[in-house]
Design a protein around this motif. Structure first.
Motif, mmCIF file in Angstrom:
data_model
loop_
_atom_site.group_PDB
_atom_site.id
_atom_site.type_symbol
_atom_site.label_atom_id
_atom_site.label_comp_id
_atom_site.label_asym_id
_atom_site.label_seq_id
_atom_site.Cartn_x
_atom_site.Cartn_y
_atom_site.Cartn_z
ATOM 1 N N ASP A 139 36.229 54.503 19.024
ATOM 2 C CA ASP A 139 36.446 54.223 20.536
ATOM 3 C C ASP A 139 35.272 53.209 20.972
ATOM 4 O OD1 ASP A 139 38.558 55.816 21.017
ATOM 5 O OD2 ASP A 139 37.351 57.534 21.013
ATOM 6 N N PHE A 140 35.517 52.237 21.614
ATOM 7 C CA PHE A 140 34.413 51.249 22.062
ATOM 8 C C PHE A 140 34.556 51.129 23.466
ATOM 9 C CE2 PHE A 140 35.585 50.843 17.663
ATOM 10 C CZ PHE A 140 34.464 50.448 17.016
ATOM 11 N N ARG A 141 33.227 50.886 24.039
ATOM 12 C CA ARG A 141 32.975 50.460 25.453
ATOM 13 C C ARG A 141 32.447 49.375 25.869
ATOM 14 N NH1 ARG A 141 32.440 56.549 27.783
ATOM 15 N NH2 ARG A 141 34.369 57.399 27.173
ATOM 16 N N ILE A 142 32.598 48.619 26.771
ATOM 17 C CA ILE A 142 31.810 47.409 27.297
ATOM 18 C C ILE A 142 31.842 47.592 28.890
ATOM 19 C CG2 ILE A 142 31.998 45.092 27.427
ATOM 20 C CD1 ILE A 142 33.539 44.759 24.880
ATOM 21 N N ASP A 143 30.860 46.920 29.453
ATOM 22 C CA ASP A 143 30.994 46.780 30.643
ATOM 23 C C ASP A 143 30.277 45.396 31.103
ATOM 24 O OD1 ASP A 143 27.842 46.878 31.861
ATOM 25 O OD2 ASP A 143 28.237 48.434 30.272
ATOM 26 N N THR A 144 30.638 44.763 32.364
ATOM 27 C CA THR A 144 30.585 43.311 32.674
ATOM 28 C C THR A 144 30.459 43.198 34.061
ATOM 29 O OG1 THR A 144 30.767 41.100 31.907
ATOM 30 C CG2 THR A 144 32.988 42.485 32.072
ATOM 31 N N HIS A 145 29.980 41.945 34.460
ATOM 32 C CA HIS A 145 29.735 41.719 35.740
ATOM 33 C C HIS A 145 31.147 41.351 36.012
ATOM 34 C CE1 HIS A 145 25.417 41.399 36.425
ATOM 35 N NE2 HIS A 145 25.495 41.131 35.558
ATOM 36 N N PRO A 146 31.905 41.571 37.420
ATOM 37 C CA PRO A 146 32.951 41.314 37.858
ATOM 38 C C PRO A 146 33.285 39.918 37.810
ATOM 39 C CG PRO A 146 32.060 42.839 39.252
ATOM 40 C CD PRO A 146 30.943 42.446 38.592
ATOM 41 N N GLU A 147 32.263 38.847 37.617
ATOM 42 C CA GLU A 147 32.473 37.468 37.749
ATOM 43 C C GLU A 147 32.307 36.743 36.350
ATOM 44 O OE1 GLU A 147 29.580 38.809 39.296
ATOM 45 O OE2 GLU A 147 30.769 39.058 41.285
ATOM 46 N N ASN A 148 32.168 37.767 35.192
ATOM 47 C CA ASN A 148 32.024 37.233 34.096
ATOM 48 C C ASN A 148 33.363 36.963 33.369
ATOM 49 O OD1 ASN A 148 31.207 36.776 31.194
ATOM 50 N ND2 ASN A 148 29.666 38.017 31.128
ATOM 51 N N GLU A 149 33.861 36.129 33.715
ATOM 52 C CA GLU A 149 35.397 35.829 33.135
ATOM 53 C C GLU A 149 35.513 35.470 31.662
ATOM 54 O OE1 GLU A 149 37.929 36.017 35.063
ATOM 55 O OE2 GLU A 149 36.654 36.072 36.828
ATOM 56 N N ARG A 150 34.590 35.064 30.961
ATOM 57 C CA ARG A 150 34.507 35.033 29.687
ATOM 58 C C ARG A 150 34.438 36.279 28.863
ATOM 59 N NH1 ARG A 150 30.446 29.887 28.384
ATOM 60 N NH2 ARG A 150 31.887 28.174 29.141
ATOM 61 N N MET A 151 33.617 37.179 29.334
ATOM 62 C CA MET A 151 33.517 38.596 28.589
ATOM 63 C C MET A 151 34.794 39.195 28.991
ATOM 64 S SD MET A 151 32.004 40.590 26.855
ATOM 65 C CE MET A 151 30.342 40.025 26.423
#
Length: 123
Positions: free
Chosen positions: A79-91
């Motif tokens: 299991d893997f998790r990531i979080d990112t800014h709502p504006e970070n389209e690339r991520m």
């Protein structure tokens, strides 16, 4: 670096990218809103993935992600998790390309932009 969870992507003899794969539970992931985690097993989290501007356009972020996930699997994580800014389209796009599913919203300790989209991959 002190936690030995930072990894670099080397092209030739140059550092082209960096990413962190941590297996420490992330306090910010304890409270998820507008959704839920699919599983609450042990997980590895990917943070601070970046490619040098010198190497942009070479699609190296896919190699970086693939490498980080492979290292996680070798360490026994499914299991893997990531979080990112709502504006970070690339991520967001890269996460979805690798099968991560948006699971909700988390908040980080940052005054200006505390909202992050939370993603999870279950192998």
């Amino acid at each position: 670096m002190n936690n030995e969870d930072a990894y670099v992507l080397i092209v030739g003899d140059e550092v082209a990218g960096i990413g962190v794969l941590t297996t420490e539970r992330q306090e910010n992931y304890n409270a998820i809103e507008e959704g839920s985690w699919k599983r609450d097993d042990d997980y590895a989290a990917i943070h601070r993935a970046a490619i040098s501007s010198k190497f942009r356009g070479m699609h190296l972020s896919s190699y970086l992600f693939s490498g980080l996930i492979t290292i996680g699997v070798q360490k026994g994580y499914k299991d893997f998790r990531i979080d990112t800014h709502p504006e970070n389209e690339r991520m967001k796009g890269l996460s979805e390309k690798f099968g991560f599913e948006k699971r909700g919203i988390i908040y980080v300790d940052e005054k200006i932009e505390p909202i992050r989209y939370a993603y999870e991959l279950n192998l």
